[in-house]
Design a protein around this motif. Structure first.
Motif, PDB file in Angstrom:
ATOM      1  N   VAL A 156      -9.052  35.371  68.356  1.00 56.41           N
ATOM      2  CA  VAL A 156      -8.580  34.436  67.325  1.00 56.41           C
ATOM      3  C   VAL A 156      -7.081  34.622  67.093  1.00 56.41           C
ATOM      4  O   VAL A 156      -6.348  33.665  66.854  1.00 56.41           O
ATOM      5  N   TYR A 157      -6.631  35.873  67.185  1.00 52.01           N
ATOM      6  CA  TYR A 157      -5.225  36.180  66.967  1.00 52.01           C
ATOM      7  C   TYR A 157      -4.670  36.931  68.175  1.00 52.01           C
ATOM      8  O   TYR A 157      -5.303  37.867  68.686  1.00 52.01           O
ATOM      9  N   LYS A 158      -3.503  36.522  68.647  1.00 50.23           N
ATOM     10  CA  LYS A 158      -2.856  37.250  69.733  1.00 50.23           C
ATOM     11  C   LYS A 158      -1.345  37.135  69.574  1.00 50.23           C
ATOM     12  O   LYS A 158      -0.837  36.238  68.883  1.00 50.23           O
ATOM     13  N   GLU A 159      -0.622  38.044  70.249  1.00 49.90           N
ATOM     14  CA  GLU A 159       0.825  38.075  70.090  1.00 49.90           C
ATOM     15  C   GLU A 159       1.485  38.622  71.344  1.00 49.90           C
ATOM     16  O   GLU A 159       0.860  39.312  72.151  1.00 49.90           O
ATOM     17  N   LYS A 160       2.757  38.275  71.506  1.00 52.71           N
ATOM     18  CA  LYS A 160       3.520  38.757  72.662  1.00 52.71           C
ATOM     19  C   LYS A 160       4.993  38.846  72.286  1.00 52.71           C
ATOM     20  O   LYS A 160       5.460  38.194  71.325  1.00 52.71           O
ATOM     21  N   GLU A 170      12.165  37.111  71.146  1.00 54.31           N
ATOM     22  CA  GLU A 170      11.142  36.253  70.551  1.00 54.31           C
ATOM     23  C   GLU A 170       9.820  36.995  70.352  1.00 54.31           C
ATOM     24  O   GLU A 170       9.290  37.612  71.274  1.00 54.31           O
ATOM     25  N   LEU A 171       9.293  36.873  69.159  1.00 50.58           N
ATOM     26  CA  LEU A 171       7.955  37.356  68.830  1.00 50.58           C
ATOM     27  C   LEU A 171       7.078  36.118  68.658  1.00 50.58           C
ATOM     28  O   LEU A 171       7.343  35.282  67.790  1.00 50.58           O
ATOM     29  N   LYS A 172       6.064  35.998  69.500  1.00 52.17           N
ATOM     30  CA  LYS A 172       5.226  34.804  69.491  1.00 52.17           C
ATOM     31  C   LYS A 172       3.795  35.192  69.155  1.00 52.17           C
ATOM     32  O   LYS A 172       3.209  36.083  69.785  1.00 52.17           O
ATOM     33  N   LYS A 173       3.248  34.519  68.149  1.00 52.82           N
ATOM     34  CA  LYS A 173       1.888  34.793  67.707  1.00 52.82           C
ATOM     35  C   LYS A 173       1.073  33.494  67.739  1.00 52.82           C
ATOM     36  O   LYS A 173       1.619  32.410  67.544  1.00 52.82           O
ATOM     37  N   LYS A 174      -0.225  33.627  67.966  1.00 53.42           N
ATOM     38  CA  LYS A 174      -1.112  32.474  67.934  1.00 53.42           C
ATOM     39  C   LYS A 174      -2.343  32.825  67.123  1.00 53.42           C
ATOM     40  O   LYS A 174      -3.007  33.832  67.385  1.00 53.42           O
ATOM     41  N   TYR A 175      -2.639  31.997  66.125  1.00 54.58           N
ATOM     42  CA  TYR A 175      -3.794  32.213  65.268  1.00 54.58           C
ATOM     43  C   TYR A 175      -4.507  30.889  65.053  1.00 54.58           C
ATOM     44  O   TYR A 175      -3.928  29.926  64.547  1.00 54.58           O
ATOM     45  N   LYS A 176      -5.766  30.840  65.479  1.00 57.87           N
ATOM     46  CA  LYS A 176      -6.585  29.635  65.331  1.00 57.87           C
ATOM     47  C   LYS A 176      -5.850  28.394  65.847  1.00 57.87           C
ATOM     48  O   LYS A 176      -5.730  27.375  65.158  1.00 57.87           O
ATOM     49  N   SER A 177      -5.328  28.495  67.063  1.00 51.72           N
ATOM     50  CA  SER A 177      -4.672  27.386  67.789  1.00 51.72           C
ATOM     51  C   SER A 177      -3.269  27.052  67.294  1.00 51.72           C
ATOM     52  O   SER A 177      -2.600  26.203  67.881  1.00 51.72           O
ATOM     53  N   VAL A 178      -2.813  27.680  66.219  1.00 54.37           N
ATOM     54  CA  VAL A 178      -1.459  27.423  65.715  1.00 54.37           C
ATOM     55  C   VAL A 178      -0.523  28.514  66.235  1.00 54.37           C
ATOM     56  O   VAL A 178      -0.831  29.704  66.149  1.00 54.37           O
ATOM     57  N   VAL A 179       0.613  28.100  66.781  1.00 51.50           N
ATOM     58  CA  VAL A 179       1.596  29.029  67.329  1.00 51.50           C
ATOM     59  C   VAL A 179       2.692  29.278  66.299  1.00 51.50           C
ATOM     60  O   VAL A 179       3.255  28.343  65.722  1.00 51.50           O
ATOM     61  N   TYR A 180       2.986  30.547  66.069  1.00 49.95           N
ATOM     62  CA  TYR A 180       4.062  30.965  65.176  1.00 49.95           C
ATOM     63  C   TYR A 180       5.068  31.739  66.015  1.00 49.95           C
ATOM     64  O   TYR A 180       4.721  32.723  66.660  1.00 49.95           O
ATOM     65  N   LYS A 181       6.311  31.298  66.000  1.00 50.86           N
ATOM     66  CA  LYS A 181       7.338  31.977  66.781  1.00 50.86           C
ATOM     67  C   LYS A 181       8.512  32.364  65.897  1.00 50.86           C
ATOM     68  O   LYS A 181       8.991  31.558  65.104  1.00 50.86           O
ATOM     69  N   ARG A 182       8.941  33.607  66.041  1.00 52.31           N
ATOM     70  CA  ARG A 182      10.118  34.119  65.340  1.00 52.31           C
ATOM     71  C   ARG A 182      11.109  34.578  66.396  1.00 52.31           C
ATOM     72  O   ARG A 182      10.718  35.261  67.346  1.00 52.31           O
ATOM     73  N   GLU A 225       0.710  23.885  70.384  1.00 54.30           N
ATOM     74  CA  GLU A 225       1.252  23.769  71.732  1.00 54.30           C
ATOM     75  C   GLU A 225       0.075  23.430  72.656  1.00 54.30           C
ATOM     76  O   GLU A 225      -0.806  24.268  72.864  1.00 54.30           O
ATOM     77  N   ILE A 226       0.077  22.228  73.195  1.00 57.47           N
ATOM     78  CA  ILE A 226      -1.040  21.731  73.997  1.00 57.47           C
ATOM     79  C   ILE A 226      -0.558  21.530  75.423  1.00 57.47           C
ATOM     80  O   ILE A 226       0.479  20.885  75.656  1.00 57.47           O
ATOM     81  N   LYS A 227      -1.294  22.064  76.384  1.00 57.05           N
ATOM     82  CA  LYS A 227      -0.828  22.104  77.765  1.00 57.05           C
ATOM     83  C   LYS A 227      -1.704  21.263  78.687  1.00 57.05           C
ATOM     84  O   LYS A 227      -2.918  21.189  78.504  1.00 57.05           O
ATOM     85  N   TYR A 228      -1.038  20.671  79.688  1.00 51.93           N
ATOM     86  CA  TYR A 228      -1.718  19.819  80.664  1.00 51.93           C
ATOM     87  C   TYR A 228      -1.126  20.102  82.044  1.00 51.93           C
ATOM     88  O   TYR A 228       0.088  20.215  82.190  1.00 51.93           O
ATOM     89  N   LEU A 229      -1.980  20.195  83.049  1.00 57.44           N
ATOM     90  CA  LEU A 229      -1.517  20.294  84.429  1.00 57.44           C
ATOM     91  C   LEU A 229      -1.499  18.906  85.043  1.00 57.44           C
ATOM     92  O   LEU A 229      -2.519  18.216  85.049  1.00 57.44           O
ATOM     93  N   LEU A 230      -0.341  18.500  85.559  1.00 53.18           N
ATOM     94  CA  LEU A 230      -0.162  17.147  86.069  1.00 53.18           C
ATOM     95  C   LEU A 230       0.203  17.153  87.543  1.00 53.18           C
ATOM     96  O   LEU A 230       0.855  18.082  88.033  1.00 53.18           O
ATOM     97  N   SER A 231      -0.171  16.084  88.217  1.00 52.00           N
ATOM     98  CA  SER A 231       0.381  15.810  89.547  1.00 52.00           C
ATOM     99  C   SER A 231       1.743  15.153  89.346  1.00 52.00           C
ATOM    100  O   SER A 231       2.087  14.717  88.238  1.00 52.00           O
TER     101      SER A 231
END
Length: 236
Positions: free
Chosen positions: A63-67, A85-97, A11-17
């Motif tokens: 490296v690992y986080k969850e919410k 939703e259980l959302k985890k991120k490990y080494k830039s990869v997002v895992y969602k259940r 999941e890659i994010k950008y702030l745009l005008s």
């Protein structure tokens, strides 16, 4: 309707005008279309410990986080479906259940601390999370207007645009109106690319030409930081 329950992606994010957003929408036309949700108002309630342990840890960029959150894609009454939703991120990869439950069922479980009324691997993962961090409380309500796009060729590549991102610390009902403190500056849009592999060349080249670069952006994280700065933290 069948809902996807498991996600693994970048999941890659950008702030745009607004001008940058319109340009990107124009170059997307040959490749993408609005998905089944199209334009929607997304409502989320984020759960955390009494000391905001989860979001404080997340902001340290481990490296690992969850919410954990409950989400709805519309104004939802008690019997309407919501997503747990259980959302985890490990080494830039997002895992969602995620599980689909009636809103009344989901809230009863979280308010009374009782198990989810579902028996599955995903339910087990969510229950393990709840037990590990218990007690958990609804901490922040975040809403935003989203435009969601999918590819015409049917691949799993997606782009979303989020605007009018608002947070509040109370009134967690999905049936309530949309209001709160804004997170984005006026005229800003959060674009999010969701992909299982690389960004398509047609988009990557344009982003480079326009000098639009990815950013670190957490809606819940920014809401927490704003609450902290204002001295408005509420502990359960």
């Amino acid at each position: 309707m069948n809902y996807q329950q498991i996600f693994k992606r970048y999941e890659i994010k950008y702030l745009l005008s607004m001008q940058e957003k319109e340009f990107i929408l124009d170059i997307m036309k040959p490749y993408m279309k609005l998905d089944k949700y199209g334009h929607s108002t997304i409502r989320n309630v984020y759960f955390d410990t009494d000391t905001f342990r989860l979001i404080r840890r997340s902001l340290e960029k481990p490296v690992y986080k969850e919410k954990l959150r409950i989400r709805s894609y519309k104004a939802a009454k008690e019997n309407d479906n919501v997503f747990v939703e259980l959302k985890k991120k490990y080494k830039s990869v997002v895992y969602k259940r995620r599980l689909v439950l009636a809103g009344s069922q989901a809230w009863e479980c979280f308010q009374k601390g009782i198990p989810l009324p579902v028996s599955s691997q995903i339910a087990n993962e969510i229950e393990y999370f709840r037990n590990y961090y218990k007690p958990l409380y609804p901490k922040v309500f975040i809403s935003y207007e989203r435009e969601a796009y999918e590819t015409i060729d049917g691949s799993d590549f997606r782009i979303t645009f989020d605007e009018n991102i608002l947070y509040r610390e109370d009134d967690f009902s999905f049936a309530s109106g949309i209001y709160g403190t804004p997170i984005l500056n006026e005229g800003e849009t959060l674009m999010e690319i969701k992909a299982s592999s690389a960004i398509p060349l047609w988009l990557g080249r344009k982003l480079t030409e326009m000098q639009i670069f990815k950013t670190s952006f957490s809606k819940y994280g920014l809401a927490y930081q704003d609450i902290f700065k204002s001295g408005g933290l509420k502990y359960a």
